[in-house]
Design a protein around this motif. Sequence first.
Motif, PDB file in Angstrom:
ATOM      1  N   GLU A  25       0.851  -1.188   0.000  1.00  0.00           N
ATOM      2  CA  GLU A  25       0.000   0.000   0.000  1.00  0.00           C
ATOM      3  C   GLU A  25       0.889   1.241   0.000  1.00  0.00           C
ATOM      4  N   LEU A  26       0.629   2.167  -0.897  1.00  0.00           N
ATOM      5  CA  LEU A  26       1.303   3.454  -0.873  1.00  0.00           C
ATOM      6  C   LEU A  26       0.408   4.392  -0.088  1.00  0.00           C
ATOM      7  N   LEU A  27       0.789   4.646   1.141  1.00  0.00           N
ATOM      8  CA  LEU A  27      -0.061   5.378   2.071  1.00  0.00           C
ATOM      9  C   LEU A  27       0.312   6.854   2.079  1.00  0.00           C
ATOM     10  N   ASN A  28      -0.661   7.699   1.833  1.00  0.00           N
ATOM     11  CA  ASN A  28      -0.434   9.136   1.855  1.00  0.00           C
ATOM     12  C   ASN A  28      -0.606   9.681   3.274  1.00  0.00           C
ATOM     13  N   THR A  29       0.358  10.480   3.710  1.00  0.00           N
ATOM     14  CA  THR A  29       0.250  11.199   4.973  1.00  0.00           C
ATOM     15  C   THR A  29       0.534  12.670   4.695  1.00  0.00           C
ATOM     16  N   LYS A  30       0.287  13.504   5.669  1.00  0.00           N
ATOM     17  CA  LYS A  30       0.544  14.936   5.487  1.00  0.00           C
ATOM     18  C   LYS A  30       2.032  15.244   5.371  1.00  0.00           C
ATOM     19  N   TYR A  31       2.874  14.248   5.692  1.00  0.00           N
ATOM     20  CA  TYR A  31       4.322  14.449   5.642  1.00  0.00           C
ATOM     21  C   TYR A  31       4.967  13.780   4.427  1.00  0.00           C
ATOM     22  N   GLY A  32       4.171  13.007   3.685  1.00  0.00           N
ATOM     23  CA  GLY A  32       4.694  12.328   2.515  1.00  0.00           C
ATOM     24  C   GLY A  32       4.103  10.938   2.376  1.00  0.00           C
ATOM     25  N   CYS A  33       4.470  10.252   1.296  1.00  0.00           N
ATOM     26  CA  CYS A  33       3.949   8.917   1.014  1.00  0.00           C
ATOM     27  C   CYS A  33       4.874   7.851   1.593  1.00  0.00           C
ATOM     28  N   VAL A  34       4.275   6.771   2.060  1.00  0.00           N
ATOM     29  CA  VAL A  34       5.035   5.680   2.670  1.00  0.00           C
ATOM     30  C   VAL A  34       4.595   4.359   2.056  1.00  0.00           C
ATOM     31  N   ASN A  35       5.574   3.545   1.653  1.00  0.00           N
ATOM     32  CA  ASN A  35       5.271   2.214   1.151  1.00  0.00           C
ATOM     33  C   ASN A  35       5.153   1.254   2.331  1.00  0.00           C
ATOM     34  N   VAL A  36       3.963   0.700   2.507  1.00  0.00           N
ATOM     35  CA  VAL A  36       3.693  -0.217   3.614  1.00  0.00           C
ATOM     36  C   VAL A  36       3.341  -1.586   3.045  1.00  0.00           C
ATOM     37  N   ILE A  37       3.986  -2.617   3.577  1.00  0.00           N
ATOM     38  CA  ILE A  37       3.628  -3.990   3.220  1.00  0.00           C
ATOM     39  C   ILE A  37       2.759  -4.555   4.338  1.00  0.00           C
ATOM     40  N   HIS A  38       1.556  -4.949   3.988  1.00  0.00           N
ATOM     41  CA  HIS A  38       0.630  -5.544   4.944  1.00  0.00           C
ATOM     42  C   HIS A  38       0.642  -7.050   4.790  1.00  0.00           C
ATOM     43  N   GLY A  39       0.531  -7.749   5.900  1.00  0.00           N
ATOM     44  CA  GLY A  39       0.436  -9.203   5.870  1.00  0.00           C
ATOM     45  C   GLY A  39      -0.073  -9.698   7.200  1.00  0.00           C
ATOM     46  N   SER A  40       0.023 -10.978   7.401  1.00  0.00           N
ATOM     47  CA  SER A  40      -0.429 -11.541   8.671  1.00  0.00           C
ATOM     48  C   SER A  40       0.531 -12.618   9.141  1.00  0.00           C
ATOM     49  N   TYR A  41       0.521 -12.826  10.445  1.00  0.00           N
ATOM     50  CA  TYR A  41       1.329 -13.869  11.064  1.00  0.00           C
ATOM     51  C   TYR A  41       0.696 -14.206  12.405  1.00  0.00           C
ATOM     52  N   ALA A  42       0.498 -15.481  12.659  1.00  0.00           N
ATOM     53  CA  ALA A  42      -0.089 -15.939  13.921  1.00  0.00           C
ATOM     54  C   ALA A  42      -1.406 -15.216  14.217  1.00  0.00           C
ATOM     55  N   ASN A  43      -2.208 -15.041  13.174  1.00  0.00           N
ATOM     56  CA  ASN A  43      -3.535 -14.422  13.303  1.00  0.00           C
ATOM     57  C   ASN A  43      -3.476 -12.966  13.738  1.00  0.00           C
ATOM     58  N   LYS A  44      -2.365 -12.311  13.499  1.00  0.00           N
ATOM     59  CA  LYS A  44      -2.249 -10.883  13.781  1.00  0.00           C
ATOM     60  C   LYS A  44      -1.922 -10.149  12.484  1.00  0.00           C
ATOM     61  N   LYS A  45      -2.468  -8.966  12.362  1.00  0.00           N
ATOM     62  CA  LYS A  45      -2.198  -8.136  11.197  1.00  0.00           C
ATOM     63  C   LYS A  45      -0.904  -7.363  11.435  1.00  0.00           C
ATOM     64  N   VAL A  46       0.017  -7.508  10.503  1.00  0.00           N
ATOM     65  CA  VAL A  46       1.347  -6.919  10.664  1.00  0.00           C
ATOM     66  C   VAL A  46       1.644  -6.001   9.486  1.00  0.00           C
ATOM     67  N   ALA A  47       2.182  -4.826   9.780  1.00  0.00           N
ATOM     68  CA  ALA A  47       2.613  -3.882   8.745  1.00  0.00           C
ATOM     69  C   ALA A  47       4.133  -3.771   8.786  1.00  0.00           C
ATOM     70  N   PHE A  48       4.747  -3.714   7.610  1.00  0.00           N
ATOM     71  CA  PHE A  48       6.205  -3.617   7.521  1.00  0.00           C
ATOM     72  C   PHE A  48       6.599  -2.398   6.704  1.00  0.00           C
ATOM     73  N   ILE A  49       7.549  -1.621   7.244  1.00  0.00           N
ATOM     74  CA  ILE A  49       8.107  -0.468   6.534  1.00  0.00           C
ATOM     75  C   ILE A  49       9.625  -0.620   6.491  1.00  0.00           C
ATOM     76  N   ALA A  50      10.200  -0.554   5.301  1.00  0.00           N
ATOM     77  CA  ALA A  50      11.656  -0.539   5.162  1.00  0.00           C
ATOM     78  C   ALA A  50      12.128   0.903   5.337  1.00  0.00           C
ATOM     79  N   ARG A  51      12.830   1.159   6.402  1.00  0.00           N
ATOM     80  CA  ARG A  51      13.212   2.533   6.751  1.00  0.00           C
ATOM     81  C   ARG A  51      13.951   3.237   5.616  1.00  0.00           C
TER      82      ARG A  51
END
Length: 262
Positions: A25-51
């Motif tokens: 997901e390319l997420l728009n914020t007031k400070y800029g766009c961020v590439n977020v990878i969404h997925g799941s593990y152990a029945n939890k929703k996890v988001a990953f951002i490469a700094r």
Amino acid sequence: MQADIAIIGGTGVYDPELLIDTKEELLNTKYGCVNVIHGSYANKKVAFIARHGKEHHTPPHKVNYRANIEAIHKINAKKILATAAVGSLRLDYRPGDFVILDQFVDFTKRRNYTFFDGDDGVAHIDLTNPYCPKLRDRLIQASQQLNLNFHKRGTYICTEGPRFETPAEISLYANWNCDVVGMTNVPEVILAREKELCYATVAMVTNYGAGISQHPLTHKEVSEVMANNIKGIRELFFYMIENEDLIRDCNCQYAAAELGKF
């Protein structure tokens, strides 16, 4: 898209290998766009951002820290596990060791350190315990359970970069009782607290600082040590995700309460 837990991957940690059903997901914020990878593990929703981005194209002094933390806040993730590559200021903090950070010293010069620039009021955030104590405790327990080589605490001094430090600087930082040196944890840790998020960093020692090391430092050396130890970081983080509940029993959630904005 929403998430329960977020991971911020530093140098050498560019993908969330164990997540399933991943979507970008390319997420728009007031400070800029961020590439977020969404997925799941152990029945939890996890988001990953490469700094630094997928290909490590963003140097530490140009990382959009505010956009990254704002994106995590926007997807409603309340807990952040972050990684950081660090140089050691002590002989007993060896390359390959993990460090569960508990304090930092800021030696950066020109970054955006706060969400509170005056437009939304003024806040003076308490950082007596800059890293979430409860999250740190559970990282320590998990590291013990997994038999990792780690240190229960460490003071991180953050420099501007992108150059490595001089031997004179390394000697100075060691005399200040700092344990490791890096270029990215500030202002990330501050911004997470301003957004009332639980945040903890596991630093990986990739090298000894200049003057302690017997040879000149290179980015290749840092990347190679990270690559050799990335399995341990992943194992630790996904053990944490599997065993972490979503209840918050710390004071991070009240960090900006006196301002009444969040």
